[in-house]
Design an enzyme around this catalytic site. Structure first.
Site, short mmCIF file in Angstrom:
data_model
loop_
_atom_site.label_atom_id
_atom_site.label_comp_id
_atom_site.label_asym_id
_atom_site.label_seq_id
_atom_site.Cartn_x
_atom_site.Cartn_y
_atom_site.Cartn_z
CE LYS A 53 67.61 26.87 -17.09
NZ LYS A 53 67.01 27.11 -18.39
CD GLN A 97 67.66 29.16 -21.41
OE1 GLN A 97 68.06 28.26 -20.68
NE2 GLN A 97 66.62 29.90 -21.10
CG ASP A 120 63.25 22.66 -20.13
OD1 ASP A 120 63.24 22.93 -18.91
OD2 ASP A 120 63.68 23.44 -21.00
#
Ligand code: NAP
Length: 284
Positions: A53, A97, A120
Site C-alpha cells: 500500500k 490493517q 477502507d
C-alpha cells in the site's frame, strides 16, 4: 468460445496513471493527499500488505505514513492514536490493517475512524450510506470488482448476478453494489443447498470464497461474466475459486488469479484517499 480476459492489472495501471495526474493537480493547489496506515504487531502477511500500500501511494505521489505499534498496545492507546489522526489536517485517509490482536475489539477500533477519512469503507456509517446509495467511500475490493465488470463493456442492468460468499468485506457489499447497478442478485454461501444450480443461472458470477476450483466450468452459463475474488496459496502459487483453464472456454469474460481482482483493491484505496483529500479541502 474463449473468454475475454479481464486484465485487472492493466485496468489498475490505467486508473493509477489517472490518479497520479489528479494528485499532481491537487499539489498545484497546495493539497497533498495523505494516507496513514496503523499496523499492530508482526503478522508477516499484514506487513507485506502494508508495504504494498505504501509503495502504491509513493508511485502516484500520495503521502503515506505507516504507524507501527507493538502487539501489546492497549485498545485505549490505539483509540487515542486514531483520534489524533481524525483531527490531523495532513491526513485524509486512515486505515487500520486487520487482523488486530485478540485483546483489541476490532469493531470499536473501526468505529473510531471518522467516516470522512474511512477510505477502507468499513465504518458502519459508510456501510449504511452504501446500502441506501448515498455518497460514501466504497469498500475497495467490491468497488474494484464493479469497475472490472463495467470494463467488460457489458450492461449490468437486468442481468442475474450470483455472488458466492457473504463476508462483510466482499460478498455482502459486492451484492449491494450489483443491486444498485440494477442486477437481480442472488447471494450463495456455505449453507446454500444446490450451488451448481445457482451458478448455472448466473449471467454475472462473483466468487469470494477462498476454495480453489470450487466453481466448475460445466456449471457456468456460456458467455457469463466471471469474477474470481478467491486467492488461496497452493503449492506456493496463488489460486482462485474458479477452475480457470476449462472455465475460460465457457465464460464470455473472466478474471485471472493473480492479475485480476487483486490489483484493483489497492487502486480503489488510492482513489478513495484522493477523493477524501478533495472533499476535506472542498475541492470537489
Ligand atoms: P470469508 O470471510 O472467509 O468468507 C467466505 C465466504 O464463503 C463465506 O460467506 C462462506 O459462507 C462462503 N463459503 C465457504 N465455503 C463455501 C462453499 N463450499 N460454498 C459456498 N460458499 C462458501 O472470506 P472473504 O474475506 O470474503 O474472502 C474470500 C476470498 O477472497 C478469500 O480467498 C480471500 O483471500 C479473497 N480476497 C481477495 C481480495 C483481493 O483483493 N483480491 C480481497 C479480499 C478477499 P458462510 O458465510 O456460510 O460461512
Amino acid at each position: 468460445m474463449t473468454a475475454t480476459i479481464i486484465k485487472g492489472k492493466e485496468v489498475a495501471a490505467e486508473l493509477r496513471a489517472d490518479l497520479k495526474e489528479e494528485v499532481a493537480q491537487l499539489k498545484e493547489q497546495g493539497v497533498v493527499p495523505g494516507l496513514t496506515v496503523i499496523l499492530v504487531g508482526d503478522n508477516p502477511a499484514s506487513h507485506s500488505y502494508v508495504k504494498a500500500k505504501a509503495k502504491a501511494c509513493e508511485e502516484i505521489g500520495v503521502a503515506s505514513e505507516v504507524i507501527k505499534r507493538d502487539v501489546n498496545i492497549t485498545q485505549e492507546e490505539l483509540l487515542q492514536e486514531i483520534q489524533q489522526l481524525n483531527e490531523s489536517e495532513a491526513v485524509h485517509g486512515i486505515l487500520v490493517q486487520l487482523p488486530l490482536p485478540n485483546h483489541i475489539d476490532e469493531k470499536a477500533v473501526l468505529n473510531a475512524i471518522s467516516p470522512k477519512k474511512d477510505v477502507d469503507g468499513f465504518h458502519p456509517v459508510s456501510v449504511g450510506n452504501m446500502v441506501i446509495g448515498d455518497e460514501c467511500y466504497l469498500p475497495c475490493t467490491p468497488h474494484g470488482i464493479i469497475e472490472l465488470i463495467k470494463r467488460s463493456g457489458e450492461e449490468i442492468s437486468g442481468k442475474h448476478a450470483v455472488v458466492i460468499g457473504r463476508s462483510n468485506i466482499v460478498g455482502k457489499p459486492v451484492a449491494m453494489l450489483l443491486l444498485q447497478e440494477n442486477a437481480t442478485v442472488t447471494i450463495a454461501h456455505s449453507r446454500t443447498k444446490d450451488l451448481s444450480a445457482m451458478i448455472k443461472q448466473a449471467d454475472i458470477l462473483v466468487s469470494a470464497v477462498g476454495r480453489p476450483r470450487l466453481v466448475k466450468a460445466e456449471d457456468l452459463k456460456p458467455g457469463a461474466i466471471v469474477i474470481d475474488v478467491g486467492n488461496t496459496m497452493e503449492n506456493g502459487k496463488l489460486v482462485g475459486d474458479i477452475d480457470y483453464e476449462p472455465a475460460k472456454e465457457v465464460a464470455g469474460y473472466i478474471t485471472p488469479v493473480p492479475g485480476g481482482v487483486g490489483p484493483m483493491t489497492i487502486t480503489m484505496l488510492l482513489k478513495n484517499t484522493v477523493d477524501a483529500a478533495k472533499t476535506i479541502n472542498n475541492l470537489k
